[in-house]
Design a protein around this motif. Structure first.
Motif, PDB file in Angstrom:
ATOM      1  N   UNK A  15       0.836  -1.206   0.000  1.00  0.00           N
ATOM      2  CA  UNK A  15       0.000   0.000   0.000  1.00  0.00           C
ATOM      3  C   UNK A  15       0.869   1.254   0.000  1.00  0.00           C
ATOM      4  N   UNK A  16       1.970   1.225   0.729  1.00  0.00           N
ATOM      5  CA  UNK A  16       2.879   2.373   0.780  1.00  0.00           C
ATOM      6  C   UNK A  16       3.607   2.509  -0.560  1.00  0.00           C
ATOM      7  N   UNK A  72       2.415  10.032  -4.923  1.00  0.00           N
ATOM      8  CA  UNK A  72       2.674  11.184  -4.064  1.00  0.00           C
ATOM      9  C   UNK A  72       4.145  11.285  -3.680  1.00  0.00           C
ATOM     10  N   UNK A  73       4.561  12.515  -3.380  1.00  0.00           N
ATOM     11  CA  UNK A  73       5.891  12.764  -2.821  1.00  0.00           C
ATOM     12  C   UNK A  73       5.689  13.464  -1.477  1.00  0.00           C
ATOM     13  N   UNK A  74       6.646  13.260  -0.587  1.00  0.00           N
ATOM     14  CA  UNK A  74       6.532  13.815   0.755  1.00  0.00           C
ATOM     15  C   UNK A  74       7.805  14.569   1.115  1.00  0.00           C
ATOM     16  N   UNK A  75       7.747  15.322   2.206  1.00  0.00           N
ATOM     17  CA  UNK A  75       8.936  15.997   2.725  1.00  0.00           C
ATOM     18  C   UNK A  75       9.983  14.925   3.028  1.00  0.00           C
ATOM     19  N   UNK A  76      11.249  15.271   2.955  1.00  0.00           N
ATOM     20  CA  UNK A  76      12.288  14.255   3.151  1.00  0.00           C
ATOM     21  C   UNK A  76      12.347  13.662   4.559  1.00  0.00           C
ATOM     22  N   UNK A  77      11.819  14.389   5.549  1.00  0.00           N
ATOM     23  CA  UNK A  77      11.819  13.877   6.918  1.00  0.00           C
ATOM     24  C   UNK A  77      10.367  13.618   7.323  1.00  0.00           C
ATOM     25  N   UNK A  78      10.091  12.399   7.763  1.00  0.00           N
ATOM     26  CA  UNK A  78       8.725  12.000   8.125  1.00  0.00           C
ATOM     27  C   UNK A  78       8.744  11.404   9.526  1.00  0.00           C
ATOM     28  N   UNK A  79       7.867  11.893  10.373  1.00  0.00           N
ATOM     29  CA  UNK A  79       7.704  11.366  11.725  1.00  0.00           C
ATOM     30  C   UNK A  79       6.466  10.493  11.715  1.00  0.00           C
ATOM     31  N   UNK A  80       6.598   9.240  12.090  1.00  0.00           N
ATOM     32  CA  UNK A  80       5.476   8.308  12.056  1.00  0.00           C
ATOM     33  C   UNK A  80       5.084   7.889  13.471  1.00  0.00           C
ATOM     34  N   UNK A  81       4.152   8.616  14.091  1.00  0.00           N
ATOM     35  CA  UNK A  81       3.692   8.213  15.411  1.00  0.00           C
ATOM     36  C   UNK A  81       2.748   7.017  15.295  1.00  0.00           C
ATOM     37  N   UNK A 113       3.320   3.817  15.092  1.00  0.00           N
ATOM     38  CA  UNK A 113       3.763   3.084  13.903  1.00  0.00           C
ATOM     39  C   UNK A 113       3.712   1.570  14.025  1.00  0.00           C
ATOM     40  N   UNK A 114       3.296   1.062  15.159  1.00  0.00           N
ATOM     41  CA  UNK A 114       3.262  -0.395  15.301  1.00  0.00           C
ATOM     42  C   UNK A 114       4.665  -0.964  15.184  1.00  0.00           C
ATOM     43  N   UNK A 115       4.887  -1.801  14.190  1.00  0.00           N
ATOM     44  CA  UNK A 115       6.199  -2.406  13.986  1.00  0.00           C
ATOM     45  C   UNK A 115       7.041  -1.654  12.946  1.00  0.00           C
ATOM     46  N   UNK A 116       6.559  -0.508  12.488  1.00  0.00           N
ATOM     47  CA  UNK A 116       7.327   0.312  11.567  1.00  0.00           C
ATOM     48  C   UNK A 116       7.219  -0.089  10.111  1.00  0.00           C
ATOM     49  N   UNK A 117       6.145  -0.758   9.732  1.00  0.00           N
ATOM     50  CA  UNK A 117       5.994  -1.207   8.350  1.00  0.00           C
ATOM     51  C   UNK A 117       6.065  -0.059   7.342  1.00  0.00           C
ATOM     52  N   UNK A 156       9.412   1.052   4.467  1.00  0.00           N
ATOM     53  CA  UNK A 156       9.254   1.287   3.028  1.00  0.00           C
ATOM     54  C   UNK A 156       9.732   2.684   2.671  1.00  0.00           C
ATOM     55  N   UNK A 157       9.366   3.673   3.489  1.00  0.00           N
ATOM     56  CA  UNK A 157       9.797   5.046   3.223  1.00  0.00           C
ATOM     57  C   UNK A 157      11.324   5.152   3.252  1.00  0.00           C
ATOM     58  N   UNK A 158      11.944   4.512   4.225  1.00  0.00           N
ATOM     59  CA  UNK A 158      13.403   4.533   4.313  1.00  0.00           C
ATOM     60  C   UNK A 158      14.033   3.883   3.090  1.00  0.00           C
ATOM     61  N   UNK A 159      13.439   2.817   2.593  1.00  0.00           N
ATOM     62  CA  UNK A 159      13.954   2.144   1.399  1.00  0.00           C
ATOM     63  C   UNK A 159      13.882   3.048   0.170  1.00  0.00           C
ATOM     64  N   UNK A 160      13.009   4.047   0.212  1.00  0.00           N
ATOM     65  CA  UNK A 160      12.866   4.995  -0.897  1.00  0.00           C
ATOM     66  C   UNK A 160      13.613   6.299  -0.643  1.00  0.00           C
ATOM     67  N   UNK A 161      14.474   6.316   0.367  1.00  0.00           N
ATOM     68  CA  UNK A 161      15.326   7.476   0.603  1.00  0.00           C
ATOM     69  C   UNK A 161      14.800   8.511   1.570  1.00  0.00           C
ATOM     70  N   UNK A 162      13.641   8.297   2.126  1.00  0.00           N
ATOM     71  CA  UNK A 162      13.098   9.228   3.115  1.00  0.00           C
ATOM     72  C   UNK A 162      13.749   8.966   4.462  1.00  0.00           C
ATOM     73  N   UNK A 163      13.840  10.010   5.257  1.00  0.00           N
ATOM     74  CA  UNK A 163      14.296   9.845   6.638  1.00  0.00           C
ATOM     75  C   UNK A 163      13.038   9.718   7.484  1.00  0.00           C
TER      76      UNK A 163
END
Length: 73
Positions: free
Chosen positions: A33-34, A41-50, A52-56, A60-67
């Protein structure tokens, strides 16, 4: 007498499940889904995921270069 559950019906919600629910209502986001979202869509380079459960999503975001910073409690 007013129906005690009428507000739930109005909101389209219910406090009664007709089927079994996951423990603690834990429903992990499918990584696919991500991937599909990132195609659109594109997002800001830094994303805070509150919450997040297990970080799923973060993984994926990290694998695409997002922090992506999962907040695991």
């Amino acid at each position: 007498m007013r129906n005690q559950n009428s507000i739930f019906t109005t909101l389209g919600a219910s406090n009664h499940a007709l089927e079994e629910r996951e423990q603690n209502d834990y429903y992990a986001t499918d990584p696919k889904a991500v991937e599909l979202l990132l195609e659109l869509e594109q997002f800001a380079p830094v994303i805070w995921e509150p919450a997040c459960g297990e970080g799923h999503i973060s993984k994926v975001l990290q694998a695409h270069g997002y922090k992506a910073s999962p907040v695991i409690r």
